[in-house]
Design a protein around this motif. Structure first.
Motif, mmCIF file in Angstrom:
data_model
loop_
_atom_site.group_PDB
_atom_site.id
_atom_site.type_symbol
_atom_site.label_atom_id
_atom_site.label_comp_id
_atom_site.label_asym_id
_atom_site.label_seq_id
_atom_site.Cartn_x
_atom_site.Cartn_y
_atom_site.Cartn_z
ATOM 1 N N VAL A 15 0.826 -1.206 0.000
ATOM 2 C CA VAL A 15 0.000 0.000 0.000
ATOM 3 C C VAL A 15 0.862 1.258 0.000
ATOM 4 O O VAL A 15 1.799 1.359 0.789
ATOM 5 C CB VAL A 15 -0.922 0.005 1.247
ATOM 6 N N ARG A 16 0.529 2.245 -0.869
ATOM 7 C CA ARG A 16 1.263 3.515 -0.946
ATOM 8 C C ARG A 16 0.937 4.479 0.199
ATOM 9 O O ARG A 16 1.747 5.318 0.557
ATOM 10 C CB ARG A 16 0.906 4.254 -2.241
ATOM 11 N N ALA A 17 -0.245 4.371 0.750
ATOM 12 C CA ALA A 17 -0.762 5.364 1.692
ATOM 13 C C ALA A 17 0.022 5.393 3.007
ATOM 14 O O ALA A 17 0.172 4.363 3.666
ATOM 15 C CB ALA A 17 -2.226 5.092 1.993
ATOM 16 N N PRO A 18 0.502 6.584 3.404
ATOM 17 C CA PRO A 18 1.182 6.709 4.701
ATOM 18 C C PRO A 18 0.302 6.290 5.877
ATOM 19 O O PRO A 18 0.802 5.859 6.901
ATOM 20 C CB PRO A 18 1.535 8.196 4.777
ATOM 21 N N ALA B 55 2.802 1.213 7.289
ATOM 22 C CA ALA B 55 3.534 0.013 6.906
ATOM 23 C C ALA B 55 5.036 0.209 7.045
ATOM 24 O O ALA B 55 5.587 1.239 6.666
ATOM 25 C CB ALA B 55 3.191 -0.365 5.462
ATOM 26 N N GLY B 56 5.682 -0.807 7.587
ATOM 27 C CA GLY B 56 7.120 -0.768 7.746
ATOM 28 C C GLY B 56 7.692 -2.175 7.787
ATOM 29 O O GLY B 56 6.958 -3.152 7.893
ATOM 30 N N MET B 57 9.008 -2.247 7.668
ATOM 31 C CA MET B 57 9.662 -3.547 7.650
ATOM 32 C C MET B 57 11.075 -3.410 8.200
ATOM 33 O O MET B 57 11.727 -2.385 8.017
ATOM 34 C CB MET B 57 9.726 -4.066 6.213
ATOM 35 N N SER C 46 15.913 -0.950 8.493
ATOM 36 C CA SER C 46 14.523 -0.603 8.794
ATOM 37 C C SER C 46 14.016 0.416 7.798
ATOM 38 O O SER C 46 14.742 1.342 7.422
ATOM 39 C CB SER C 46 14.396 -0.032 10.205
ATOM 40 N N ALA C 47 12.748 0.250 7.410
ATOM 41 C CA ALA C 47 12.180 1.132 6.391
ATOM 42 C C ALA C 47 10.675 1.206 6.512
ATOM 43 O O ALA C 47 10.027 0.253 6.941
ATOM 44 C CB ALA C 47 12.534 0.609 5.002
ATOM 45 N N GLY C 48 10.136 2.339 6.092
ATOM 46 C CA GLY C 48 8.708 2.442 5.870
ATOM 47 C C GLY C 48 8.421 1.841 4.510
ATOM 48 O O GLY C 48 9.313 1.769 3.653
ATOM 49 N N LEU C 49 7.194 1.420 4.301
ATOM 50 C CA LEU C 49 6.832 0.793 3.023
ATOM 51 C C LEU C 49 5.749 1.578 2.299
ATOM 52 O O LEU C 49 4.947 1.023 1.566
ATOM 53 C CB LEU C 49 6.373 -0.655 3.253
ATOM 54 N N PHE C 50 5.717 2.878 2.509
ATOM 55 C CA PHE C 50 4.714 3.724 1.857
ATOM 56 C C PHE C 50 5.419 4.881 1.167
ATOM 57 O O PHE C 50 6.611 5.120 1.376
ATOM 58 C CB PHE C 50 3.685 4.221 2.878
#
Length: 180
Positions: A64-67, A71-73, A91-95
């Motif tokens: 999902v693009r939405a902040p 989403a993170g990993m 570590s990263a956000g996924l948006f």
């Protein structure tokens, strides 16, 4: 005649190994149970490549693009068989608009912080293909011979619940992947 045959055989074997060299780059793909979490970070599979760089390709379900997804990993990286726990964490956000960081760590708890690693690493997100691509220069990880990883993804569902999905189970390592 026997000596010539031996030389020819040895030459053929060396030529075969030389030609196969790049194809022998160590990589493994690890599958995860599908549908663990009802969120775009659901892990489907993770490919670990240990070659000129250490690369991790994560296949998600419906990234999902939405902040607002939150989403993170985190990809925990183990480079030292004698030291329990990870030595590094990516570590990263996924948006859209998110950031990422590679840190040196002792153990699994990143809330205690980690020391940022200043080196060549990058991440890209492909929402159409539901994939995350991570590349870390070998120098970032002190040029390990073998690596293994544990992957945790998470986010916030529409009802506000936080969900987490581990590749396998919590703190479970993949098999070691030797440098190819």
């Amino acid at each position: 005649m026997i000596k010539q045959l031996g030389t020819t055989t040895a030459t053929l074997a060396l030529a075969t190994l030389a030609a196969a060299g790049p194809a022998l780059a160590a990589e493994r793909t690890f599958d995860d149970a599908k549908g663990d979490v009802a969120h775009g970070v659901d892990l489907q599979s993770v490919r670990l490549v240990n070659a000129k760089a250490v690369r991790v390709v994560v296949q998600h379900e419906n990234l999902v693009r939405a902040p607002s997804s939150g989403a993170g990993m985190t990809v925990f990286v183990d480079t030292d068989r004698t030291d329990p726990g990870p030595e590094y964490a990516f570590s990263a956000g996924l948006f859209d608009g998110t950031d990422y960081m590679l840190v040196r760590t002792e153990g699994w708890n990143l809330r205690r912080g980690g020391t940022p690693v200043e080196c060549d690493y990058q991440m890209s997100l492909d929402y159409a293909a539901d994939t995350t691509h991570i590349r870390m220069a070998r120098a970032c990880l002190d040029r390990p011979g073998k690596v293994r990883i544990a992957v945790r993804a998470g986010g916030q569902q529409p009802d506000g619940d936080q969900v987490r999905d581990w590749l396998g189970s919590r703190h479970e390592w993949t098999a070691w992947v030797a440098r190819g």
